[in-house]
Structure formats: C-alpha cells, structure tokens
Design an enzyme around this catalytic site. Structure first.
Site: not given
Ligand code: BG6
Length: 486
Positions: A47, A144, A231, A236, A336
C-alpha cells in the site's frame, strides 16, 4: 538448475520486514545463481509505495543492504530488479483485487501468492483472490504464525481450505529449509551406521536446543502476544523433533516424509495438566550482559505490556509413545537472550552395559553425537579412548565433521530453497495441515496452564542459559544440558 517453468510470484506484504530481510534477498540469490526461469516475474503488492518507481527506490534502499552483506553482483542486481512489477493495493478492500487480476492477466506460468502478512489477513486475502478467480491453479504460501492456538489455526485452515486444495497450500517453517536440517535426513537415512543405534536400546536421551542471543528486537508487540511456546516450540522445535525421531520414509516424496513426521507428532505423550510443572519450565529474561554489552529486561522492551507474563524461554521434557522411543526423554529448550546463538541436537547414547575397562568406561555423556545446525554446521561424535601411557585410563575424545571444509562453496539460505520449492511445486519441506494441528493439539494444555491467572515465568538474567529450574529438570534424570564448545 533453473525453475521448471515461468512463474509469477506475487508478494503480499511487499514492503514488510520479511520481504525486506528474507524473501527478496532469497529471490535475488536464486536469480544471481541462474536458478530462476528467465520469464519469471515478481509482483510486489503493498500500500505504501505510490508506483513501481517508488517501490524500486524502496527496494534499493531497504533490500539491497541485506543482499550486499555477502557482496553484491551489480549486473545481477540490475537484471533482478527488472523482474519486479508493483501493484498498489489495500488488502482490506476486496474490490481492489480486480486491479491485481488485470496486472496478472498478461503474465504466464505458475502463479504463487506469498502471504508475508499478519495471519489476520490470510483468510480475507484468500477470499478476495477467489472472488476475482485468481485461486484457480495457483499456489499459496502462508507464513507462520498460522493461528494462535488449535481453534484459530483450524479456523484459518478451514477457510483457506475452501478456496485452495491442500496440494496448493505451502505452510512455511523456515527451519525445514535449512541445509543442516536436510543433512539430518542424509545422516539418518543415507548411512547404515547410525540407524540401528537410533532407538531406545542404545539411546539414553536426546536434547534439542535452539538458543538465541537476540532479544525481541522491534517485535515486542507481536512477541508479547505470542511467547516462545508459540513462536518456536509449536513449529520449529517440534518439526526438528519429528525429523530426529521419525521412522525411515519409503521415499523422499512429500507425503511419505510428512506421514512419518505426523506419526511422531501423534505419538507425543499427551500432557496431563497436573504434570506441567514437572515437564515444562518457562522463563523470562531480566537485564543482563551479552558478550560484554548490557541488555535490558524483557519487561522494558518497547511493545511489551507492563507486568507481562509472556515467556521468552521454554524447556520441556517430551516422550514419544512408540516402540522405538518408549522411555527415552527428549529435552527441548529455546530462549531469547541466552548465552550463545546455537541450534543443536545432542544424542546421548547409553554407557556400555558392563565395564571390562574399569569405572572410567561408564562415564556418562562420553558416547554422544552432536549435530550442530547453527551458527556453524558440524557433526561431532564423542567416544572414549585410552589415555597414552601406562594403565587403562579412558578419556573423552571426539571425531569432527565440519561441513564447510568439505563444501567450501557454502550453504543455500533456507528461504531460497523454500521459494524454489514452491515455484517448482515441491511440498516435502512444507508443513501439512494435519502436522500443524497435531502440534497445536499437543502444546495446548501447556498454553492453557500458563495462561491461567497467577502463573508467572521464572526469571533468568540475559546472557545465561535460562532459569535454574531448567537444569533442575534434567538433574532429576541424572543428566544436564550439554553446551558444546565452539
Ligand atoms: C522465527 C521466530 O520463526 O525464528 C523468531 O519468529 C526467531 O523469533 C527466528 O528469532 C529464529 O530463526 P533463526 O533461523 O535465526 O534461528
């Protein structure tokens, strides 16, 4: 190898963070490597930019810096930019989609709609595409988070499923596109050596860690409504777990692989809410120091609500109820602002059943395989060896396989692989609806318990390995988290 055919790659959220950091850089890399068919076009939808010239200026300013981190090939960049078209559209106004249809009419080849937008737009955008007939024969990519819990993800899947068949839907989990995750399949199913040992008789426990040094960055608002369980764990970590634990598929055909992953997800021991405090630890970081630099507490990050109880760390003990894995604990953790950025899988093998070589042959942790996914891809096998000299004293030594030594050309980025797979119609590395819902179903009791009033995460200082309770959980199983030296 070039993509199979011409394509039109329509990128919703064309000026978003993901487009800027991941999607457009990955498409550029594929272009530079000669992997995109010459007649492939990228149509950015947003947009903010007034017209194509304005959009290209944004691309130059915001995307190019991400691309040039690895050194830029100016000629390739110039020809890449030629592939880009722009459609200005308000995604909230279904009527605007006729503009998109008109823009796409002259373009041939496979149509891909990539929704790099918030999940609240998934259903309205799909409906608007269908209303102008753009869903027929197209592929749709959903980022996601797909939903917030089982109910909301089912609602999205139902609504999208009325418009696109499952074979048209590509749900992204970027971990599945990472080279080392692919290599895990190669390690397990390309070598006869490991498979006979990959079971309860020989494996004592398995750890899977995805640790980040980063905090919530500019995403405090999103993250505060999400937390580490949604998350990282629901997607993952459970995807990694299912690849580590799955039975050998009969082929790498997409449904053969996804069927086996689904069996693992369905075999996860259901969580009894009374046991949650024994098998799950959640934490939230306080102020601390990362690599010598002070960092603030989560609660003071922009976008985070005062008194937030959102978790930035999760550790879990998971069991898989099948013949291969009964009784073997899988310990998962992610967080984190931890002490290091590392993603790895540690397979702890059992000690020898009888020590003919004396007590040092029973050392726990000596027989173990470490599969490091990032920051550097590596496989390390720890064994016991005799110390030189007199007597029979054993000590732990290791065999290393550093992938960058064998393959100095480097890895393909996860997004590049996944985008090429979408264009080529390969679904194996995308999450099927039943897998995704099985994962939501499994985490739901923990989500509910943690949402109940009065429950708060355990504090940990930024720059450490999380709350002490995560170590205490493993101590109950006579083990500890293994942090590999770099
Ligand atoms: C994302 C999460 O899916 O994966 C993030 O939303 C996270 O919070 C990220 O930092 C980590 O991915 P990678 O590839 O940097 O390990």
């Amino acid at each position: 190898m070039q993509t199979d055919s011409g394509f039109t790659f329509v990128l919703f959220g064309g000026t978003g963070d993901l487009a800027m950091r991941k999607i457009l850089p990955a498409l550029y890399e594929a272009h530079r490597a000669g992997m995109l068919a010459d007649n492939g076009k990228i149509v950015a939808v947003a947009r903010h930019s007034a017209d194509l010239a304005d959009y290209l200026q944004w691309v130059e300013q915001h995307v190019k810096p991400h691309v040039s981190k690895n050194g830029i090939d100016e000629a390739a960049w110039a020809s890449f930019v030629q592939r880009i078209a722009y459609v200005r559209l308000d995604l909230g106004r279904a009527a605007d989609f006729t503009l998109l249809r008109e823009a796409l009419e002259p373009l041939n080849g496979t149509r891909v709609f990539y929704l790099a937008t918030g999940p609240s737009l998934f259903v309205p955008v799909c409906q608007a595409l269908a209303a102008v007939g753009l869903n027929a024969g197209a592929r749709i990519v959903l980022e996601k988070p797909l939903g917030y819990d089982l109910k909301s993800s089912t609602a999205i899947n139902d609504a999208v499923g009325e418009i696109f068949t499952e074979g048209q839907i590509y749900r992204i989990d970027h971990y599945l596109g990472k080279e080392p995750v692919q290599n895990l399949l190669a390690l397990r199913f390309g070598n006869a050596l490991f498979e006979p040992l990959w079971r309860r008789e020989w494996v004592e426990s398995i750890q899977i860690t995805i640790a980040e040094e980063l905090g919530v960055e500019a995403r405090g608002d999103f993250y505060d409504n999400t937390g580490a369980l949604r998350d990282m764990v629901q997607n993952h970590l459970l995807q990694l777990l299912s690849i580590v634990a799955m039975e050998p598929p009969h082929s790498m055909d997409s449904d053969a692989v996804r069927d086996e992953k689904l069996r693992v997800l369905r075999a996860l021991k259901p969580i009894d809410s009374r046991d949650i405090s024994k098998i799950a630890v959640r934490g939230q970081y306080h102020a601390g120091v990362i690599r010598g630099t002070p960092v603030p507490a989560y609660s003071t990050e922009p976008g985070v609500k005062p008194g937030s109880t959102t978790e930035t760390f999760v550790a879990l003990k998971v069991e898989i109820e099948n013949w291969r894995w009964a009784g073997v604990p899988f310990f998962l953790r992610t967080g984190k602002r931890l002490a290091d950025r590392v993603a790895e899988i540690v397979v702890n093998f059992r000690a020898v059943p009888h020590s003919a070589l004396g007590p040092s042959a029973l050392r726990p942790g000596a027989n173990r395989l470490v599969i490091r996914l990032q920051p550097n891809e590596m496989i390390r096998l720890y064994c016991l060896a005799k110390q030189p000299g007199e007597g029979m004293n054993l000590s732990s030594v290791h065999l290393d396989l550093a992938f960058d030594q064998f393959f100095p050309e480097g890895q393909m980025e996860a997004y590049q692989r996944l985008l090429l797979d979408v264009i080529n119609g390969r679904l194996a590395l995308f999450v099927r609806r039943d897998e995704q819902e099985a994962a939501w179903r499994w985490v739901e009791p923990i989500l509910n318990e943690w949402a109940s009033p009065g429950k708060t995460p355990k504090p940990y200082a930024a720059g450490t390995w999380g709350p002490a309770a995560a170590s205490a959980m493993l101590a109950q199983h006579d083990t500890c988290w293994l942090e590999e030296e770099n």
